[in-house]
Design a protein around this motif. Sequence first.
Motif, PDB file in Angstrom:
ATOM      1  N   LEU B  12       0.816  -1.222   0.000  1.00 50.55           N
ATOM      2  CA  LEU B  12       0.000   0.000   0.000  1.00 50.55           C
ATOM      3  C   LEU B  12       0.849   1.271   0.000  1.00 50.55           C
ATOM      4  O   LEU B  12       0.475   2.270  -0.626  1.00 50.55           O
ATOM      5  N   ILE B  13       1.991   1.230   0.693  1.00 51.28           N
ATOM      6  CA  ILE B  13       2.804   2.468   0.748  1.00 51.28           C
ATOM      7  C   ILE B  13       3.431   2.799  -0.610  1.00 51.28           C
ATOM      8  O   ILE B  13       3.921   3.903  -0.803  1.00 51.28           O
ATOM      9  N   ARG B  14       3.365   1.860  -1.535  1.00 50.81           N
ATOM     10  CA  ARG B  14       3.844   2.163  -2.899  1.00 50.81           C
ATOM     11  C   ARG B  14       2.918   3.149  -3.603  1.00 50.81           C
ATOM     12  O   ARG B  14       3.257   3.686  -4.655  1.00 50.81           O
ATOM     13  N   LEU B  15       1.746   3.360  -2.999  1.00 50.91           N
ATOM     14  CA  LEU B  15       0.805   4.327  -3.580  1.00 50.91           C
ATOM     15  C   LEU B  15       1.228   5.770  -3.311  1.00 50.91           C
ATOM     16  O   LEU B  15       0.697   6.692  -3.922  1.00 50.91           O
ATOM     17  N   TYR B  16       2.161   5.970  -2.393  1.00 44.62           N
ATOM     18  CA  TYR B  16       2.668   7.330  -2.143  1.00 44.62           C
ATOM     19  C   TYR B  16       3.384   7.832  -3.403  1.00 44.62           C
ATOM     20  O   TYR B  16       3.868   7.019  -4.201  1.00 44.62           O
ATOM     21  N   PRO B  17       3.483   9.158  -3.560  1.00 48.24           N
ATOM     22  CA  PRO B  17       4.307   9.669  -4.667  1.00 48.24           C
ATOM     23  C   PRO B  17       5.704   9.047  -4.597  1.00 48.24           C
ATOM     24  O   PRO B  17       6.226   8.822  -3.495  1.00 48.24           O
ATOM     25  N   HIS B  18       6.286   8.777  -5.749  1.00 50.58           N
ATOM     26  CA  HIS B  18       7.525   7.996  -5.790  1.00 50.58           C
ATOM     27  C   HIS B  18       8.649   8.595  -4.922  1.00 50.58           C
ATOM     28  O   HIS B  18       9.355   7.864  -4.230  1.00 50.58           O
ATOM     29  N   GLY B  19       8.806   9.916  -4.962  1.00 48.20           N
ATOM     30  CA  GLY B  19       9.877  10.561  -4.196  1.00 48.20           C
ATOM     31  C   GLY B  19       9.718  10.325  -2.701  1.00 48.20           C
ATOM     32  O   GLY B  19      10.692  10.031  -1.998  1.00 48.20           O
ATOM     33  N   PHE B  20       8.482  10.444  -2.228  1.00 49.25           N
ATOM     34  CA  PHE B  20       8.198  10.231  -0.806  1.00 49.25           C
ATOM     35  C   PHE B  20       8.447   8.773  -0.443  1.00 49.25           C
ATOM     36  O   PHE B  20       9.093   8.473   0.559  1.00 49.25           O
ATOM     37  N   TRP B  21       7.951   7.876  -1.287  1.00 50.05           N
ATOM     38  CA  TRP B  21       8.143   6.438  -1.031  1.00 50.05           C
ATOM     39  C   TRP B  21       9.638   6.088  -0.993  1.00 50.05           C
ATOM     40  O   TRP B  21      10.105   5.395  -0.094  1.00 50.05           O
ATOM     41  N   ARG B  22      10.395   6.619  -1.973  1.00 47.81           N
ATOM     42  CA  ARG B  22      11.818   6.308  -2.078  1.00 47.81           C
ATOM     43  C   ARG B  22      12.569   6.780  -0.832  1.00 47.81           C
ATOM     44  O   ARG B  22      13.457   6.110  -0.325  1.00 47.81           O
ATOM     45  N   THR B  23      12.166   7.949  -0.306  1.00 49.69           N
ATOM     46  CA  THR B  23      12.871   8.508   0.843  1.00 49.69           C
ATOM     47  C   THR B  23      12.512   7.795   2.146  1.00 49.69           C
ATOM     48  O   THR B  23      13.375   7.593   2.992  1.00 49.69           O
ATOM     49  N   PHE B  24      11.233   7.403   2.302  1.00 50.12           N
ATOM     50  CA  PHE B  24      10.784   6.966   3.624  1.00 50.12           C
ATOM     51  C   PHE B  24      10.286   5.517   3.705  1.00 50.12           C
ATOM     52  O   PHE B  24       9.842   5.120   4.775  1.00 50.12           O
ATOM     53  N   HIS B  25      10.339   4.749   2.613  1.00 49.76           N
ATOM     54  CA  HIS B  25       9.674   3.440   2.680  1.00 49.76           C
ATOM     55  C   HIS B  25      10.288   2.527   3.724  1.00 49.76           C
ATOM     56  O   HIS B  25       9.568   1.793   4.420  1.00 49.76           O
ATOM     57  N   ASP B  26      11.605   2.586   3.903  1.00 47.12           N
ATOM     58  CA  ASP B  26      12.245   1.727   4.914  1.00 47.12           C
ATOM     59  C   ASP B  26      11.703   2.053   6.303  1.00 47.12           C
ATOM     60  O   ASP B  26      11.372   1.161   7.083  1.00 47.12           O
ATOM     61  N   GLU B  27      11.641   3.373   6.577  1.00 48.42           N
ATOM     62  CA  GLU B  27      11.205   3.786   7.911  1.00 48.42           C
ATOM     63  C   GLU B  27       9.721   3.491   8.137  1.00 48.42           C
ATOM     64  O   GLU B  27       9.329   3.086   9.222  1.00 48.42           O
ATOM     65  N   LEU B  28       8.916   3.694   7.105  1.00 49.05           N
ATOM     66  CA  LEU B  28       7.482   3.382   7.224  1.00 49.05           C
ATOM     67  C   LEU B  28       7.292   1.891   7.522  1.00 49.05           C
ATOM     68  O   LEU B  28       6.525   1.522   8.409  1.00 49.05           O
ATOM     69  N   GLU B  29       8.034   1.047   6.800  1.00 49.36           N
ATOM     70  CA  GLU B  29       7.910  -0.405   7.001  1.00 49.36           C
ATOM     71  C   GLU B  29       8.404  -0.797   8.397  1.00 49.36           C
ATOM     72  O   GLU B  29       7.769  -1.590   9.097  1.00 49.36           O
ATOM     73  N   ASN B  30       9.544  -0.219   8.808  1.00 54.15           N
ATOM     74  CA  ASN B  30      10.090  -0.540  10.128  1.00 54.15           C
ATOM     75  C   ASN B  30       9.141  -0.110  11.238  1.00 54.15           C
ATOM     76  O   ASN B  30       8.921  -0.844  12.204  1.00 54.15           O
ATOM     77  N   ASP B  31       8.581   1.105  11.092  1.00 56.54           N
ATOM     78  CA  ASP B  31       7.666   1.605  12.127  1.00 56.54           C
ATOM     79  C   ASP B  31       6.413   0.745  12.204  1.00 56.54           C
ATOM     80  O   ASP B  31       5.887   0.490  13.287  1.00 56.54           O
ATOM     81  N   PHE B  32       5.940   0.298  11.033  1.00 53.16           N
ATOM     82  CA  PHE B  32       4.744  -0.552  11.027  1.00 53.16           C
ATOM     83  C   PHE B  32       5.051  -1.884  11.716  1.00 53.16           C
ATOM     84  O   PHE B  32       4.257  -2.376  12.519  1.00 53.16           O
ATOM     85  N   ALA B  33       6.227  -2.432  11.416  1.00 53.89           N
ATOM     86  CA  ALA B  33       6.616  -3.713  12.029  1.00 53.89           C
ATOM     87  C   ALA B  33       6.758  -3.557  13.546  1.00 53.89           C
ATOM     88  O   ALA B  33       6.249  -4.392  14.307  1.00 53.89           O
ATOM     89  N   ASP B  34       7.427  -2.477  13.983  1.00 59.75           N
ATOM     90  CA  ASP B  34       7.605  -2.259  15.431  1.00 59.75           C
ATOM     91  C   ASP B  34       6.261  -2.026  16.124  1.00 59.75           C
ATOM     92  O   ASP B  34       6.014  -2.561  17.207  1.00 59.75           O
ATOM     93  N   GLY B  35       5.424  -1.204  15.477  1.00 57.32           N
ATOM     94  CA  GLY B  35       4.108  -0.907  16.057  1.00 57.32           C
ATOM     95  C   GLY B  35       3.252  -2.163  16.147  1.00 57.32           C
ATOM     96  O   GLY B  35       2.580  -2.391  17.156  1.00 57.32           O
ATOM     97  N   SER B  36       3.293  -3.012  15.106  1.00 55.19           N
ATOM     98  CA  SER B  36       2.511  -4.262  15.096  1.00 55.19           C
ATOM     99  C   SER B  36       2.992  -5.177  16.218  1.00 55.19           C
ATOM    100  O   SER B  36       2.184  -5.790  16.923  1.00 55.19           O
ATOM    101  N   ARG B  37       4.312  -5.266  16.359  1.00 53.22           N
ATOM    102  CA  ARG B  37       4.863  -6.150  17.392  1.00 53.22           C
ATOM    103  C   ARG B  37       4.456  -5.685  18.785  1.00 53.22           C
ATOM    104  O   ARG B  37       4.022  -6.461  19.611  1.00 53.22           O
ATOM    105  N   GLU B  38       4.578  -4.374  19.013  1.00 51.59           N
ATOM    106  CA  GLU B  38       4.204  -3.835  20.332  1.00 51.59           C
ATOM    107  C   GLU B  38       2.718  -4.029  20.603  1.00 51.59           C
ATOM    108  O   GLU B  38       2.327  -4.383  21.715  1.00 51.59           O
TER     109      GLU B  38
END
Lengths: 112, 156
Positions: B12-38
């Motif tokens: 779903l985060i691939r739906l962001y504008p490409h520049g935003f996705w390219r800059t932040f996709h790692d952090e978005l995925e990591n935050d989602f994983a950490d938030g899900s785990r917690e």
Amino acid sequence: MSEALTPAVFHILLALATGDRHGYAIMKESLRQSEGTVRLGAGTLYGTLQRLIEAGYVAEAPRAGPRMFNGRQRRYYRITQEGRDALNGDVERMQGLVRAARILKAARGAAK
Amino acid sequence: MIDGAAAIYRTLIRLYPHGFWRTFHDELENDFADGSREAGDAGGAALPLFWARALADLIRSLVREWLRTPWLLVLIVAAVLSVTIFSLTALQVARLPALLSRRVRAGGDPNAEALKAIVVLTAGALIPIAAAILASLWATAVRRRSRSRRSLLSRR
């Protein structure tokens, strides 16, 4: 009078005022300092951070070595002097509002 | 289940504008994983609630980030331009047989009228193609400008 910051911007700058943090830590700190009222989602956080970086209020913190959190490499952010000035300006603005409200409240109390 | 949700979020985060996705996709995925785990560790409804909040934030921020890019405007202009040109061309083509027969009945040279019809049809087909090329060139120029703005946040 300084410009009012949005709640998201205010809490991000406030979270960074005490030290460099990565995105997830900013979210948790914002939630803590607002006593659960400001819950920043990841999309909102990084969008706001991007605008703050473009405005010169926040910068990416230089890394001395690998900075890991939960086993993953993280990007850390740091508030700049312009960011501190904006934050201080907003705090002063809010203090002014509180002072005005207190004076008004006291005047109403005295009139009763 | 958490891995499945993370995979959906990653898509779903691939739906962001490409520049935003390219800059932040790692952090978005990591935050989602950490938030899900917690949230998973907290138990109860914490995990579905976290996912619902993440989805709501994703939708809100998707709209916000797309509104910040010139691409939304490019898409709207391109859509309006395409529909208008297509409608005009279709109208022209639909009216052509009637126009042709009227002119021939009025004593015109059938060959000359047919040639005119071919010219009109060719122009009707070429105009949308030319418009599409111009729109692409413009979009490329806009994209180059927005890329240079995004260099403020370069990936390491």
